[in-house]
Scaffold this active site. Structure first.
Site, short mmCIF file in Angstrom:
data_model
loop_
_atom_site.label_atom_id
_atom_site.label_comp_id
_atom_site.label_asym_id
_atom_site.label_seq_id
_atom_site.Cartn_x
_atom_site.Cartn_y
_atom_site.Cartn_z
N GLU A 1 0.85 -1.19 0.00
CA GLU A 1 0.00 0.00 0.00
C GLU A 1 0.88 1.24 0.00
O GLU A 1 2.07 1.17 0.34
CB GLU A 1 -0.92 0.01 1.22
CG GLU A 1 -1.92 -1.14 1.22
CD GLU A 1 -2.88 -1.10 2.40
OE1 GLU A 1 -3.74 -1.99 2.49
OE2 GLU A 1 -2.78 -0.17 3.23
N GLY B 1 4.00 0.18 2.49
CA GLY B 1 5.15 -0.40 1.79
C GLY B 1 5.40 -1.83 2.25
O GLY B 1 4.53 -2.68 2.17
N SER B 2 6.61 -2.09 2.75
CA SER B 2 6.96 -3.43 3.21
C SER B 2 6.41 -3.74 4.60
O SER B 2 6.55 -4.85 5.09
CB SER B 2 8.49 -3.58 3.24
OG SER B 2 9.03 -3.45 1.94
N GLN C 1 29.33 -0.31 -18.95
CA GLN C 1 30.67 0.27 -18.97
C GLN C 1 31.56 -0.38 -20.04
O GLN C 1 32.29 0.31 -20.75
CB GLN C 1 31.31 0.12 -17.59
CG GLN C 1 32.53 1.00 -17.36
CD GLN C 1 32.15 2.48 -17.25
OE1 GLN C 1 31.06 2.81 -16.79
NE2 GLN C 1 33.04 3.35 -17.68
N GLU D 1 9.78 -7.67 -3.69
CA GLU D 1 9.81 -8.69 -2.63
C GLU D 1 10.66 -8.24 -1.44
O GLU D 1 11.26 -9.05 -0.75
CB GLU D 1 10.34 -10.03 -3.16
CG GLU D 1 9.56 -10.61 -4.31
CD GLU D 1 8.11 -10.87 -3.96
OE1 GLU D 1 7.83 -11.35 -2.86
OE2 GLU D 1 7.26 -10.58 -4.80
#
Length: 381
Positions: free
Chosen positions: A128, A132-133, A337, A364
């Site tokens: 949400e 978040g986590s 690079q 995740e």
């Protein structure tokens, strides 16, 4: 430890995924990336190949394979396009696996065959805007009303939010912070009060559809609860062990793709009358890249082995996700690079690997979350 399954079946799985990616994904990756097109028709075709129901038993029309084969499929697809790999991972390991792991038999028989064949695309909603986590801080709520629940709130950063036919969502049915105050629901597209927002414009993974989900007095029957009311948080934590393996495999594929394109370029590009591979700085950089790709695979395979054998995999899946995702970012950066100025153009694949890789350290759970999980697991009792 584990033994890598170099079986005939594994070889067939790898070759099938490789050929599919080369024939049906590679020709279109930049077209899909630039237009942010989510190729639903591709996923229907992947359903025919068994790639959308890898872990689902054959009794539900699935492929009935294990995590080692699943890692192989994600590796081969993500080596070509991280966006497609991400959507395969989200469909298999989140929505579909949540139903497989925790639903009752009636729910499994109703939803798994459609998900395994990709007749239906699956979404999974935990994140949400505010939490978040922090899964314990969910603000989307479900209030009981007779045989129904009334859901209000929203989810964000949801893969397949627009095109998904069914979503598994975690919503709060108890107090904030209560690990038994979250419940998982199966909600079908078209349910009144259940809508999706506009597609989010992203840096990378642009062909994997991401949007918000909204619930406005969404009325869901109690038969759509997965498991028991209040068990959603516990289910989500268990599910994320497998989810971390998915992101590790996705990261592995992106890192391998970035490494291989850098290796080809270094062996073709000439400067000062020699291949740039023969300059020690370039050769040593490629050696580091190759080593970290191999190490990522070993960690990911170990986690897959533990998952397949029913052992606890929390520490190992977090380690695999942490190392492989950071490797994907580092290797893709080095690939740009090595390509020099060409690596900064869309004429070479290095720049897309570079853009796609960053999500792997975020999806995740961030790298900090993985370190928190690992430190908790290794702390002496």
């Amino acid at each position: 430890m584990y033994e890598l399954k170099n079986t005939e079946q594994m070889a067939l799985v790898r070759e099938s995924a490789r050929q599919f990616a080369q024939a049906h994904i590679k020709p279109y990756i930049m077209e899909w990336d630039e237009s942010q097109y989510f190729p639903v028709e591709l996923f229907k075709k992947m359903g025919e190949y068994g790639f959308m129901g890898v872990l689902i038993p054959e009794k539900y029309n699935g492929t009935g394979l294990g995590y080692q084969e699943y890692i192989t499929i994600l590796d081969e697809i993500s080596k070509v396009c991280g966006s497609i790999g991400l959507s395969v991972a989200a469909h298999n390991s989140l929505c579909t696996n949540h139903i497989l792991s925790f639903s009752n038999e009636e729910q499994k028989e109703k939803y798994l065959p459609k998900l395994a064949s990709a007749e239906w695309i699956g979404a999974w909603g935990l994140t949400e805007t505010g939490s978040g986590s922090d899964a314990g801080g969910l603000t989307t709520t479900a209030v009981a009303d007779g045989d129904y629940f009334i859901i209000n709130g929203s989810k964000t950063f949801i893969t397949h939010a627009i095109s998904g036919d069914v979503a598994v969502v975690m919503v709060r049915t108890g107090e904030k912070g209560d690990k038994h105050g979250v419940t998982a629901f199966i909600i079908e597209k078209g349910t009144p009060g259940f809508t999706a927002g506009k597609k989010i414009d992203k840096l990378g993974m642009r062909a994997s559809e991401t949007a918000s989900l909204f619930f406005d007095n969404c009325r869901v029957h109690k038969s759509q609860v997965i498991g028991e009311v209040g068990n959603g948080f516990v289910q989500a934590l268990k599910l994320l062990d497998g989810g971390r393996i998915s992101i590790a495999a996705l990261s592995l594929g992106i890192a391998r793709g970035a490494y291989e394109c850098a290796l080809r370029y270094a062996n073709e590009r000439e400067q000062f009358n020699q291949k740039i591979f023969d300059f020690q700085d370039v050769g040593f950089t490629l050696a580091d890249m190759a080593t970290k790709v191999e190490a990522s695979e070993l960690l990911t395979r170990q986690a897959g082995y533990l998952k397949d054998t029913g052992k606890n995999v929390t520490k190992e899946s977090a380690m695999a996700k942490l190392f492989a995702s950071e490797t994907a970012v580092e290797v893709s950066n080095q690939s740009v690079q090595i390509h020099g100025g060409y690596g900064f153009t869309k004429d070479f694949p290095a720049e897309k690997f570079f853009r796609d890789a960053k999500l792997c350290t975020i999806g995740e759970g961030t790298s900090a979350i993985q370190k928190m999980v690992i430190s908790r697991e290794i702390k002496p009792s």
